[in-house]
Scaffold this motif. Sequence first.
Motif, PDB file in Angstrom:
ATOM      1  N   ALA A 379     -20.957  52.167  54.379  1.00  8.88           N
ATOM      2  CA  ALA A 379     -22.188  52.651  55.005  1.00  8.88           C
ATOM      3  C   ALA A 379     -23.146  51.531  55.397  1.00  8.88           C
ATOM      4  O   ALA A 379     -24.323  51.798  55.655  1.00  8.88           O
ATOM      5  CB  ALA A 379     -22.902  53.658  54.100  1.00  8.88           C
ATOM      6  N   ASP A 380     -22.675  50.296  55.479  1.00  7.88           N
ATOM      7  CA  ASP A 380     -23.559  49.216  55.922  1.00  7.88           C
ATOM      8  C   ASP A 380     -23.363  48.891  57.403  1.00  7.88           C
ATOM      9  O   ASP A 380     -24.021  47.993  57.927  1.00  7.88           O
ATOM     10  CB  ASP A 380     -23.358  47.963  55.074  1.00  7.88           C
ATOM     11  CG  ASP A 380     -21.988  47.337  55.274  1.00  7.88           C
ATOM     12  OD1 ASP A 380     -21.116  47.988  55.889  1.00  7.88           O
ATOM     13  OD2 ASP A 380     -21.765  46.207  54.799  1.00  7.88           O
ATOM     14  N   SER A 381     -22.471  49.617  58.087  1.00  5.93           N
ATOM     15  CA  SER A 381     -22.256  49.441  59.524  1.00  5.93           C
ATOM     16  C   SER A 381     -22.105  50.801  60.178  1.00  5.93           C
ATOM     17  O   SER A 381     -21.569  51.740  59.568  1.00  5.93           O
ATOM     18  CB  SER A 381     -21.013  48.593  59.809  1.00  5.93           C
ATOM     19  OG  SER A 381     -21.142  47.298  59.266  1.00  5.93           O
ATOM     20  N   ILE A 382     -22.572  50.905  61.411  1.00  3.01           N
ATOM     21  CA  ILE A 382     -22.404  52.121  62.206  1.00  3.01           C
ATOM     22  C   ILE A 382     -21.876  51.727  63.576  1.00  3.01           C
ATOM     23  O   ILE A 382     -22.221  50.679  64.119  1.00  3.01           O
ATOM     24  CB  ILE A 382     -23.723  52.915  62.328  1.00  3.01           C
ATOM     25  CG1 ILE A 382     -24.853  52.022  62.828  1.00  3.01           C
ATOM     26  CG2 ILE A 382     -24.090  53.560  61.002  1.00  3.01           C
ATOM     27  CD1 ILE A 382     -26.172  52.751  63.020  1.00  3.01           C
ATOM     28  N   LEU A 383     -21.030  52.577  64.121  1.00  2.74           N
ATOM     29  CA  LEU A 383     -20.328  52.283  65.371  1.00  2.74           C
ATOM     30  C   LEU A 383     -20.510  53.438  66.338  1.00  2.74           C
ATOM     31  O   LEU A 383     -20.401  54.610  65.951  1.00  2.74           O
ATOM     32  CB  LEU A 383     -18.837  52.057  65.095  1.00  2.74           C
ATOM     33  CG  LEU A 383     -17.928  51.825  66.300  1.00  2.74           C
ATOM     34  CD1 LEU A 383     -18.137  50.435  66.866  1.00  2.74           C
ATOM     35  CD2 LEU A 383     -16.464  52.028  65.913  1.00  2.74           C
TER      36      LEU A 383
END
Length: 635
Positions: A379-383
Amino acid sequence: MSVNGKAEVKRLFIGAGCNRIVNNVSWGACGLVSFGAQHAVAIFSPKSAQILTTLPGHKATVNCTHWLPSTKFAFKAKHLQQHYLLSGDADGVIILWELSLADNKWRHVLQLPRSHKKGITCINGFMVSPSDAIFATSSSDGTVCIWDAVFPFSSSGGDCKLSCLETLIVGSRPMVTLSLAQLPGNTGHIVLAMGGLDNKIYLYCGERTGKFVHACELKGHTDWIRSLDFSLPVSSGEADSVLLVSSSQDKGIRIWKLTLRGSLANTEGTYRRSEISLASYIEGPVFVAGSFSYQISLESLLIGHEDWVYSVQWQPPSMAAEEGFGFYQPQSVLSASMDKTMMIWQPERKTGIWMNVVTVGELSHCALGFYGGHWSSDADSILAHGYGGSFHMWRNVGCSTDNWQPQKVPSGHFAAVADIAWARHGEYMLSVSHDQTTRIFAPWHNQEPHSDGGFWNEIARPQVHGHDINCAAIIQGKGNHCFVSGAEEKVARVFEAPLSFLKTLHHAISEQSSFPEDLQADVQVLGANMSALGLSQKPIYVNATHEISDNVGNDGLDTLESVPDAVPVVLTEPPIEDQLAWHTLWPESHKLYGHGNELFSVCCDHEGKLVASSCPVSNSSGNMVMASRFMESCW
């Protein structure tokens, strides 16, 4: 040549764009992202921002992909050595793939029995156990199929056993989004939520062996349902409820709560609620699954997007808090919309009212909206993936507070590549496509010094056109990089590299920090601006702007008072999508007239001083012949 005299071929780079379809992208628990690229399934690594491989097998456009397990179940998949991927295409064909983490090899497992007559619109499922999965598929033929898959325990061998548990006929309005979950209370029942081309959400309940029956309908949205996602059980002393988030073309997002009321055998079974909030007063229908009954209530209505909301997704659970069942389901939702933004929604601690806490997106006019948003497993990156076949990724680099920064992602054409050409000294490769763009790919040597030649990246998008581009050729200019391109128009256009590109290329291919002063004095064009019609690109001159910096990365863009639209910069690392689409244009120096129809082929001699172009024409007998023109390219 190798020692034994045989040629060796090594793949260095794959460039591909994402099919602009809503359910096309999936982020797996293995850390890899899958997406459809025309008829192939492409796999890329977010860590290296490189496409690792493509999986051929489909004969039609790939509409959707889904990992088993996905990032939602990554906390259960830490010890799995085999991960599986489902892909569906526009002909109704579904293929199952296997990835072995031990050797990073892919295997075409099987093609599912043909149960859908038209294109696949959505695939969703979950792993019941390390060797068992259940998933559902929907199609534009008005059917939804529920499948059971049994996988072999090891990579040593064994066949996958797959069976269709149920086929649901949903009528003339097909379903475009699905979500599966286990009902709370350890009842052994499964709930399937589906939505499509009406305003209702349909819930079906069944068992592991099938027997899915219509349970109820959820009303509230006023337009097509675009996305659904179940959370894992929400624990309040015990896991007695799950949350369902839905999004629609009405620009709204709704959160529904499914709560276990009790067993029908227990006449005193009451609706257990440990805490009553303002958002829980709107109660929906009660449905029965086996010997248990469930109450549905509207938990919250989220308003903030200004256009269709194509995607909603719960934040993946984590093992950080060893509560109840060994995982913690964060109350956090990611949404992606055609308004060019992604938002993260969370409830306030005191009031419980859901609020927008993070907003990211390509807010410039070069973006045309997002078709989907996805969490990484931690949950530390979103795409996000957009209308132009591009990816957009942000990473939270903050410590005490959120600080979401854009990250490098792979890129490429999302339509047919019509022509490619190498630079005269092999520094880069130029490609043109029917997606109406010209792109330049080059190895960025300073990015990974330990890698062989560095990772390849798209470093410029010199031409963004209003017609499909058919051909291109690198030519000799005034000691500068030049190319001529032909499109579905009667004009050949000549482009010359600006100073910003020359310095960026110098950073990419050279370890020297100094830029040749004689070349800098000769090139007086800094960049280019796009015209309103998207055909001609006008030059931006160095003496008409502020002095540009030689050390501009992705963190910031220089502002030029006299140029409000384009901001050409010198890049010291591979550019992100927003920079590529608008700030790396080349100016158009000449138009070459003379043809009576669209151009489809151009080439130049070995010295790069003569250009030949051709177009189709009709003779008196109705057959097609070629017309060619030769032009001196020393302008």
